[in-house]
Enzyme design. Structure first.
Site, PDB file in Angstrom:
ATOM      1  N   ASP A 224       0.710  -1.135  -0.124  1.00  0.00           N
ATOM      2  CA  ASP A 224      -0.049   0.055  -0.163  1.00  0.00           C
ATOM      3  C   ASP A 224       0.964   1.209  -0.047  1.00  0.00           C
ATOM      4  OD1 ASP A 224      -2.492   1.109   0.315  1.00  0.00           O
ATOM      5  OD2 ASP A 224      -1.874   1.772   2.290  1.00  0.00           O
TER       6      ASP A 224
ATOM      7  N   GLU B  69       1.754   0.275  -4.916  1.00  0.00           N
ATOM      8  CA  GLU B  69       1.356   1.341  -5.589  1.00  0.00           C
ATOM      9  C   GLU B  69       2.415   2.661  -5.563  1.00  0.00           C
ATOM     10  OE1 GLU B  69      -3.153   2.382  -4.008  1.00  0.00           O
ATOM     11  OE2 GLU B  69      -1.768   2.208  -2.345  1.00  0.00           O
TER      12      GLU B  69
END
Ligand code: CA
Length: 657
Positions: free
Chosen positions: A329, A358
């Site tokens: 994340d 990400e």
């Protein structure tokens, strides 16, 4: 009040490289170690339970070199609970051990667990599924609760919304397969679970209260979330049940990817990190925690003991739970050196472990942007995958404007982005000078291709907003075309659970808010109720043709290495665009491995005629391998001019001689 002026110098002096931090049971004894060089004193407290007034004893710990505190108890404390109390000049705080591998209800105290007692029958025999290159993976993202909480999952009441929900085979809804059998039927190779590490905001002591969270509010990084267990009071239960989930999926040949959230802590000065060594684990500016995550205090991966902490944690999940990969994340909050180090450490265990994340942050980090794992620095960590927001927004339109349209919904300006995406966003000789911003992948293995994930509107909801005047039939064609582009692009396809049967997230509007075109769909459902988030399996029966189409795309992808080229060299030599009179009509060929395919993409909502180039046409006969319905027709086509239906993707295959 900062405790350390120069972290680099401090780390050089105080780094501890041992793999024994936390509570360790050895030869009938239990040893405790914790690193906190600046503490004046550290105390171990042993408890009978995970919460409440049941202290057994308090023991002072002894400071060893490099700032590790130690105490040994001459018995096996399996089944007891513990905390550490750290004493500093300004503060004295009791906290759960940051290295706790198990915990009591709500993650307040560590649990001492002999892990050899937590393996389900047959655990040793089950192997991780093989995945030779990331391009062989087809990733399916789901949330433990969403997957089976709805009655339509067919899962037994006690297991609904739990880890055990994944272990139940033979479930159906209106004649279609649900749960784990659905995953097998679709043909995905990996399941990516939204965070299953312990998170903060669901009260585990109230299992029957209506509560929900995605889990991006991390509390204990090496413990499992208790609300997915059938008994959060029993620390071993969640461990055994999660192992059963992993085992059930592995037995079906499906790998398990964890979504890890090391980028921030949910609590700030009340976090276990801060209590065990104030300010060491977090980035700060003017003595305040910085918020590069947009949802809390960001961690400082560039510091040696933070880097080691993340590496230790990943290794623990892989070795104890046989995890197959990790999705990071807000990975851009981690520094590049750390990201490469983590990849090296995973490679030592198993080079097939997937690692991607990400390539962006949720706010501004104080660390220089050329040091962080942003997507625009992708070539500095080429072995780590990145979510491809170019294909995502190119296909369906910009994520942050619900009305924006993409290539499948009438925006022909996206054609250049789509061509880049089809080649896995690696350099391609035919695309030189075009949309260079979409040419960022070091290898196709780095591009995680998707158009829908847990964040933002589902593709279906976005189509219902942005092209609401079109018929449902047309919107379904658009959805299928989006899937075709994502699943057949070079790189690694990623599908959001339920996307394959037009998942929708209906929103419950607050009192007094009038419904409009877009607010009836939830675009940020992180704490929304099951009504919004749960998988409604009736939809699979209702849109079975859509599901079947996704399934056939996946099967086609798996059937030939040409759809899974893993190097940019292979993409350059196999993938060739063939110009059509209308630049928005995409026709490309894939040639190699003794095979040849021709792919035609018609983004218009009307029939269009493609011209197959002479050199291809003269080299053999072609049949329709996959039409807009997902069907095959083995009769060779007779005309070099091929009329494609509206909003369609067609794959031809050269008949073998
Ligand atoms: Ca929790």
């Amino acid at each position: 009040m900062p405790y350390v002026k120069d972290y680099k110098e401090f780390d050089d002096k105080h780094f501890y490289g041992g793999d024994d931090l936390g509570a360790v049971i050895v030869d009938g004894k239990t040893q405790f170690r914790t690193w906190s060089p600046r503490a004046y004193g550290v105390y171990l407290k042993i408890y009978n339970d995970g919460v409440g007034n049941n202290l057994v004893e308090t023991l002072p710990m002894e400071r060893h070199r490099t700032g590790v505190w130690f105490v040994e108890i001459l018995r096996n404390l399996d089944g007891y609970f513990y905390t550490f109390t750290y004493e500093f000049y300004e503060q004295k705080e009791e906290t759960i051990d940051i290295y706790a591998k198990a915990c009591g209800v709500n993650g307040e105290r560590g649990a001492i667990v002999d892990f050899s007692t937590t393996n389900p029958d047959g655990w040793d025999k089950v192997k991780n599924p093989q995945c030779k290159t990331p391009c062989d993976a087809v990733i399916y993202e789901t949330h433990v609760r969403d997957f089976t909480i709805d009655e339509s999952s067919g899962v037994t009441f006690e297991n609904r919304g739990k880890f055990l929900g994944f272990t139940q085979s033979g479930t159906t809804c209106k004649g279609v397969k649900t749960g784990i059998d659905h995953l097998v039927e679709l043909g995905v190779t990996h399941v990516q679970l939204l965070p299953v590490e312990d998170y903060a905001t669901v009260d585990e002591s109230k299992p029957h209260k209506a509560q929900y969270n995605w889990g991006y509010d991390p509390k204990n990084y090496n413990c499992l979330e208790g609300s997915y267990s059938t008994d959060a009071e029993d620390p071993k239960k969640r461990i055994k049940e999660f192992k059963k989930l992993v085992m059930a999926l592995h037995k079906k040949g499906i790998g398990v990817i964890m979504d890890v959230v090391y980028n921030h802590t949910y609590f700030s000065d009340k976090s276990a990190f801060h209590k065990s060594f104030p300010f060491y684990y977090h980035r700060t500016k003017d003595w305040k925690f910085t918020n590069g995550s947009g949802c809390g205090c960001e961690t400082a991966s560039e510091r040696k003991m933070v880097r080691k902490y993340i590496a230790d944690s990943l290794k623990f999940w892989v070795t104890e739970y046989k995890i197959d990969g990790f999705r990071f994340d807000l990975m851009a909050l981690h520094d590049i050196e750390t990201v490469n180090y983590l990849r090296d450490e995973l490679d030592k265990i198993n080079p097939q472990l997937l690692m991607y994340g990400e390539g962006w942050t949720g706010g501004e980090s104080p660390l220089a942007s050329d040091k962080l794992a942003y997507k625009w620095n992708s070539h500095s960590f080429g072995r780590v995958g990145l979510f491809n927001d170019n294909i995502r927004d190119g296909v369906k339109g910009g994520t942050f404007n619900a009305y924006d349209r993409g290539f499948v919904s009438g925006n022909m300006n996206a054609v250049g982005t789509i061509c880049r995406a089809l080649t896995g966003c690696v350099p391609h000789y035919q695309l030189k000078g075009h949309h260079e911003e979409c040419c960022w992948a070091f290898e196709p293995t780095q591009s995680i291709n998707y158009c829908e994930a847990h964040d933002n509107n589902t593709v279906w909801d976005k189509l219902c907003i942005s092209v609401k005047d079109e018929s449902e039939e047309t919107r379904i064609k658009m959805d299928k075309l989006a899937a075709g582009i994502v699943i057949l692009s070079q790189g690694v396809p990623f599908i959001h659970c339920g996307q394959d049967f037009l998942r929708t997230k209906p929103k419950i509007l607050p009192d007094g808010e009038a419904p409009n075109d877009w607010n009836i769909y939830d675009e940020n459902s992180y704490n929304a109720p099951d009504y919004t988030n749960s998988i409604k399996w009736e939809r699979k029966a209702q849109y079975k043709d859509v599901f079947d189409y996704y399934k056939k795309l996946i099967a086609l992808r798996k059937s030939s290495p040409l759809f899974r080229l893993s190097t940019k060299g292979e993409v350059e030599s196999c993938h060739k665009f063939h110009k059509q009179q209308d630049n928005n009509l995409i026709l490309y060929s894939l040639t190699g491995f003794d095979r040849c395919y021709v792919v035609m993409i018609n983004p218009y909502n009307c029939e269009k005629t493609f011209e197959i180039p002479w050199d291809l046409w003269n080299s053999g006969r072609y049949f329709v391998r996959l039409d807009a319905e997902g069907k095959r027709n083995t009769t060779p086509i007779e005309n070099r001019e091929f009329t494609a239906p509206p909003l369609s993707l067609t794959v031809l295959k050269k008949a073998s001689v």
